[in-house]
Design an enzyme around this catalytic site. Structure first.
Site, PDB file in Angstrom:
ATOM      1  NE  ARG A  36      -4.305  -1.607   1.624  1.00  0.00           N
ATOM      2  CZ  ARG A  36      -5.195  -2.116   2.445  1.00  0.00           C
ATOM      3  NH1 ARG A  36      -5.026  -1.991   3.763  1.00  0.00           N
ATOM      4  NH2 ARG A  36      -6.259  -2.744   1.991  1.00  0.00           N
ATOM      5  CE  LYS A 207     -22.039 -15.625   6.319  1.00  0.00           C
ATOM      6  NZ  LYS A 207     -21.926 -14.571   7.343  1.00  0.00           N
ATOM      7  N   GLY A 357     -10.487  -9.484  -1.488  1.00  0.00           N
ATOM      8  CA  GLY A 357      -9.205 -10.049  -1.091  1.00  0.00           C
ATOM      9  C   GLY A 357      -8.880 -11.386  -1.744  1.00  0.00           C
ATOM     10  N   GLY A 380     -14.197  -3.537   0.944  1.00  0.00           N
ATOM     11  CA  GLY A 380     -15.527  -3.029   1.304  1.00  0.00           C
ATOM     12  C   GLY A 380     -15.953  -1.889   0.390  1.00  0.00           C
TER      13      GLY A 380
HETATM   14  P1  AMP Z   1     -16.220 -13.920   0.866  1.00  0.00           P
HETATM   15  O1  AMP Z   1     -15.473 -13.408   2.042  1.00  0.00           O
HETATM   16  O2  AMP Z   1     -17.697 -13.821   0.970  1.00  0.00           O
HETATM   17  O3  AMP Z   1     -15.670 -13.405  -0.451  1.00  0.00           O
HETATM   18  O4  AMP Z   1     -15.971 -15.485   0.871  1.00  0.00           O
HETATM   19  C1  AMP Z   1     -14.716 -16.017   0.760  1.00  0.00           C
HETATM   20  C2  AMP Z   1     -14.693 -17.356   1.392  1.00  0.00           C
HETATM   21  O5  AMP Z   1     -15.701 -18.164   0.848  1.00  0.00           O
HETATM   22  C3  AMP Z   1     -13.385 -18.065   1.168  1.00  0.00           C
HETATM   23  O6  AMP Z   1     -12.747 -18.216   2.397  1.00  0.00           O
HETATM   24  C4  AMP Z   1     -13.806 -19.396   0.581  1.00  0.00           C
HETATM   25  O7  AMP Z   1     -13.112 -20.481   1.143  1.00  0.00           O
HETATM   26  C5  AMP Z   1     -15.261 -19.499   0.932  1.00  0.00           C
HETATM   27  N1  AMP Z   1     -15.991 -20.357   0.006  1.00  0.00           N
HETATM   28  C6  AMP Z   1     -15.993 -20.293  -1.327  1.00  0.00           C
HETATM   29  N2  AMP Z   1     -16.735 -21.285  -1.850  1.00  0.00           N
HETATM   30  C7  AMP Z   1     -17.212 -22.004  -0.832  1.00  0.00           C
HETATM   31  C8  AMP Z   1     -18.022 -23.172  -0.738  1.00  0.00           C
HETATM   32  N3  AMP Z   1     -18.494 -23.793  -1.820  1.00  0.00           N
HETATM   33  N4  AMP Z   1     -18.307 -23.648   0.494  1.00  0.00           N
HETATM   34  C9  AMP Z   1     -17.818 -23.030   1.599  1.00  0.00           C
HETATM   35  N5  AMP Z   1     -17.048 -21.929   1.571  1.00  0.00           N
HETATM   36  C10 AMP Z   1     -16.744 -21.420   0.378  1.00  0.00           C
END
Ligand code: AMP
Length: 400
Positions: A36, A207, A357, A380
């Site tokens: 950064r 999610k 990230g 974010g």
């Molecule tokens: P996010 O922070 O919402 O971008 O989610 C990232 C996280 O989602 C990462 O740590 C991934 O390991 C997890 N992830 C991605 N695909 C899956 C899945 N099919 N089941 C569980 N976790 C997942």
């Protein structure tokens, strides 16, 4: 309307307040990774090469009590900056008062000063008063009084209304974007407001609830939205496809149904998944189409989905990617994320924009980051920008 940028300003002899993003990982005073600081150099160099006196402000970590302060001092950052610029940098170990004001008065054209962590203002006499992160109007006014012009180059905090971004800007005649901020506005703002079509968004991650705002906003703008990652299986549940033990947000199934109805064939779900018996890299795993069998959880998109996604992507003119296609931290479930990242690197005719990230880590790991148009510096902030929200830090930048 286009925003004012640092190259529009007359900087000679001016005290240039600069909000930069020096929020680097730091432990026991040792900087883990100085990306950064390096990223902020072009704007800082531009200011000093044009005769400005650069007065740099940034936050570093979160300060909620007095004890948090010593470990989050900006001093090591100022030292690293001095090494990178190969010139002396004045560090002022305070965020207000005579010592700071005298140091600023003593600056010559082309000098650089780094002020103490702006979040030191969040704790006063042991009390958590949030003067910086609560945008105390007096603090923004005071900091603004220290300079002649304001340059905001900290996209990572643009979604927050803090004293060191929106607060200062509210009290300055002119606020300009730095080069990093300018690039974020050009690429993410450009994709949201005026994308070249076909515009394809790839959304993954754990999610649905985190990405719902983005899906909603981009449904109106994108030609296709490719869904991967854990959120796929909430959509599967909404369609009555079996999900086994896969990640699901039960309270979001109705919402997922609504999105599917609204989206029609704009929303593309994976047709196959890599499924495993446990959330473990070494668990027995296989590829299945459609239904996830009982006793299995889906941890990555499968090869057919990768091929289908690539087929959609190959004619795209604008691509935005946020969120991994699977549990890419485990090598057996990383292929979807890595293949998509690799493929984006081949799309030389398209504007390719990556945020978040994990997706950023993937393209860096693959060594394709420099083949892409833009890697966002703010997680974010980039999500809120894609949601179509007004970011206070950007709204506060003057129009050209
Ligand atoms: P996010 O922070 O919402 O971008 O989610 C990232 C996280 O989602 C990462 O740590 C991934 O390991 C997890 N992830 C991605 N695909 C899956 C899945 N099919 N089941 C569980 N976790 C997942």
């Amino acid at each position: 309307m286009a925003k004012l940028t640092v190259s529009d300003l007359d900087l000679k002899g001016k005290k240039v307040l600069m909000r930069v993003d020096f929020n680097v990982p730091i432990k026991d005073g040792v900087i883990g990774n100085d990306n950064r600081i390096v990223a902020a150099l072009p704007t800082i160099k531009y200011v000093i090469e044009h005769g400005g006196k650069a007065i740099l402000l940034s936050h570093l970590g979160r300060i909620k009590k007095e004890d948090d302060k010593p470990g989050l001092s900006m001093r090591p950052v100022a030292e690293r900056l001095s090494n990178l610029l190969n010139k002396p940098v004045t560090f002022v170990p305070t965020t207000e008062g005579k010592q700071l004001e005298d140091a600023i008065d003593g600056l010559n054209d082309g000098d650089v000063l780094v002020m103490e962590n702006t979040r030191y203002e969040d704790v006063k006499d042991g009390e958590y008063v949030k003067r910086e992160s609560g945008n105390d109007p007096e603090l923004g006014k005071y900091w603004a009084s220290l300079g002649d012009v304001f340059v905001n180059d900290a996209f990572g905090t643009a979604h927050r209304s803090h004293a060191s971004n929106a607060g200062i800007a509210a009290n300055m005649a002119q606020t300009a974007a730095g080069f990093l901020m300018e690039k974020e506005i050009k690429f993410i703002g450009g994709a949201v407001d005026n994308p070249e079509h076909p515009f394809v968004a790839i959304l993954g991650g754990a999610k649905v609830s985190d990405k719902i705002g983005v899906i909603d906003n981009l449904l109106a703008k994108a030609d296709k939205i490719l869904i991967g990652g854990g959120m796929t299986y909430t959509f599967y549940a909404a369609k009555g496809i079996k999900i086994g033990n896969s990640l699901v947000e039960k309270d979001k199934i109705d919402l997922a149904k609504e999105i599917l109805d609204k989206a029609g064939d704009k929303l593309v779900l994976p047709v196959d998944s890599v499924v495993a018996e446990k959330f473990d890299n070494d668990a027995p795993h296989k590829t299945v189409e459609g239904d996830v069998p009982d006793g299995y959880m889906a941890l990555d998109i499968g090869p057919k989905s990768i091929a289908e996604f690539e087929d959609v992507l190959k004619s795209a003119k604008t691509v935005v990617w946020n969120g991994p296609m699977g549990v890419f931290e485990m090598s057996n479930y990383a292929e979807g994320t890595l293949e998509i990242g690799k493929f984006l690197g081949t799309l030389t005719e398209a504007k390719t924009i990556v945020g978040g990230g994990d997706s950023t880590a993937a393209v860096q790991q693959l060594g394709v980051a420099d083949k892409l148009s833009h890697i966002s510096t703010g997680g974010g902030a980039s999500l809120e920008y894609l949601e179509g929200k007004t970011l206070p830090g950007i709204a506060a930048i003057s129009d050209k």
